[in-house]
Scaffold this active site. Structure first.
Site, short mmCIF file in Angstrom:
data_model
loop_
_atom_site.label_atom_id
_atom_site.label_comp_id
_atom_site.label_asym_id
_atom_site.label_seq_id
_atom_site.Cartn_x
_atom_site.Cartn_y
_atom_site.Cartn_z
N HIS A 12 0.85 -1.19 0.00
CA HIS A 12 0.00 0.00 0.00
C HIS A 12 0.89 1.24 0.00
O HIS A 12 2.07 1.17 0.34
CB HIS A 12 -0.91 0.00 1.22
CG HIS A 12 -2.05 -0.96 1.09
ND1 HIS A 12 -2.66 -1.53 2.18
CD2 HIS A 12 -2.68 -1.45 0.00
CE1 HIS A 12 -3.62 -2.33 1.77
NE2 HIS A 12 -3.65 -2.31 0.45
N GLY A 39 0.78 -2.64 -9.83
CA GLY A 39 1.00 -1.26 -10.20
C GLY A 39 2.32 -0.60 -9.88
O GLY A 39 3.39 -1.02 -10.32
N THR A 40 2.23 0.47 -9.11
CA THR A 40 3.40 1.29 -8.77
C THR A 40 4.45 0.49 -8.02
O THR A 40 5.65 0.70 -8.22
CB THR A 40 2.95 2.49 -7.90
OG1 THR A 40 1.84 3.12 -8.53
CG2 THR A 40 4.07 3.49 -7.73
N THR A 41 4.01 -0.42 -7.18
CA THR A 41 4.96 -1.26 -6.45
C THR A 41 5.88 -1.97 -7.43
O THR A 41 7.09 -2.06 -7.21
CB THR A 41 4.23 -2.28 -5.55
OG1 THR A 41 3.37 -1.58 -4.65
CG2 THR A 41 5.21 -3.14 -4.77
N SER A 68 -2.67 -1.56 -10.96
CA SER A 68 -2.65 -1.05 -9.60
C SER A 68 -3.73 -1.78 -8.79
O SER A 68 -4.77 -2.16 -9.35
CB SER A 68 -2.95 0.45 -9.65
OG SER A 68 -3.12 0.97 -8.35
N GLY A 69 -3.50 -1.97 -7.50
CA GLY A 69 -4.45 -2.67 -6.65
C GLY A 69 -5.88 -2.18 -6.78
O GLY A 69 -6.80 -2.97 -7.06
N ASP A 74 -5.08 -6.44 -7.35
CA ASP A 74 -5.24 -7.44 -6.29
C ASP A 74 -6.04 -8.63 -6.81
O ASP A 74 -5.73 -9.78 -6.51
CB ASP A 74 -5.95 -6.84 -5.07
CG ASP A 74 -5.16 -5.73 -4.41
OD1 ASP A 74 -3.92 -5.75 -4.50
OD2 ASP A 74 -5.77 -4.84 -3.80
N ASP A 94 -1.30 -1.58 4.82
CA ASP A 94 -1.36 -0.52 5.82
C ASP A 94 -2.58 -0.72 6.72
O ASP A 94 -3.70 -0.50 6.29
CB ASP A 94 -1.43 0.83 5.11
CG ASP A 94 -1.41 2.00 6.08
OD1 ASP A 94 -1.40 1.78 7.31
OD2 ASP A 94 -1.42 3.15 5.60
N HIS A 101 -10.31 -0.11 -1.92
CA HIS A 101 -10.49 -1.47 -2.45
C HIS A 101 -10.29 -2.52 -1.35
O HIS A 101 -9.81 -3.61 -1.61
CB HIS A 101 -9.52 -1.69 -3.62
CG HIS A 101 -8.07 -1.62 -3.23
ND1 HIS A 101 -7.49 -0.48 -2.74
CD2 HIS A 101 -7.10 -2.54 -3.26
CE1 HIS A 101 -6.23 -0.72 -2.47
NE2 HIS A 101 -5.97 -1.97 -2.79
N ASP A 104 -11.20 -6.07 -2.00
CA ASP A 104 -10.25 -6.79 -2.85
C ASP A 104 -9.07 -7.30 -2.04
O ASP A 104 -8.58 -8.41 -2.24
CB ASP A 104 -9.73 -5.90 -3.99
CG ASP A 104 -10.85 -5.39 -4.89
OD1 ASP A 104 -11.86 -6.09 -5.02
OD2 ASP A 104 -10.69 -4.29 -5.45
N ARG A 110 -7.77 -13.87 1.68
CA ARG A 110 -8.58 -15.09 1.83
C ARG A 110 -8.08 -16.17 0.87
O ARG A 110 -7.93 -17.33 1.23
CB ARG A 110 -10.05 -14.79 1.56
CG ARG A 110 -10.94 -15.99 1.65
CD ARG A 110 -12.40 -15.65 1.27
NE ARG A 110 -13.14 -16.86 1.12
CZ ARG A 110 -13.15 -17.62 0.03
NH1 ARG A 110 -12.45 -17.29 -1.03
NH2 ARG A 110 -13.87 -18.73 -0.01
#
Length: 157
Positions: A12, A39-41, A68-69, A74, A94, A101, A104, A110
């Protein structure tokens, strides 16, 4: 799980600095595997590993970048877990910031439990995971048999 793992990495926004420090610290372990990031990660991980590997004359690992998540990344990662395309998940989320989201995120976590995927949600757990002797070895996780659930009778009244 083969020796060369497919490792999902997600962070996050408020945890991106933490994941970058962790990736830079563990670059030698990570370069031996294929990475799948949201995404950005993904861009940050790719840049950090490229820098570390070039510094030491090594080849950076493959980094697959998903959406991106909040834009479905995700869910993409969750689908890959269901398809057996992800072996490990490092997800620095975080706990103090509500996420748009959040459903998600919950679904992704899960799925990791459902498919018995090793999951680290903080640096300590991630450190223990990458230093495990199983990290670079073949490993056959025990999966729960859900056939009785899939073939159950459903009352349609």
């Amino acid at each position: 799980m083969k020796k060369k793992k497919n490792i999902g990495i997600v962070a996050h926004d408020n945890r991106k600095k933490d994941i970058m420090e962790w990736v830079a610290f563990n670059w030698k372990e990570l370069r031996q595997h294929d990475l799948i990031c949201t995404g950005t990660t993904g861009k940050l991980v790719e840049d950090a590993l490229k820098e570390k590997c070039e510094e030491h004359g090594e080849v950076p690992p493959t980094v697959t970048r998903l959406k991106s998540g909040p834009l479905g990344g995700d869910q993409q990662l969750g689908a890959m877990i269901c398809e057996g395309k992800v072996d490990i998940l490092i997800f620095f989320w975080d706990p103090m910031q509500p996420q748009p989201h959040d459903v998600d995120v919950k679904a992704l976590l899960r799925i990791t439990v459902l498919y018995n995927i090793p999951t680290a949600s903080n640096r300590s757990t991630a450190d223990f995971m990458v230093t495990s002797e199983l990290f670079h070895e073949e490993y056959e996780p025990i999966l729960k048999d859900y056939r009785s659930y899939i073939t159950r009778d459903v009352d349609m009244e």
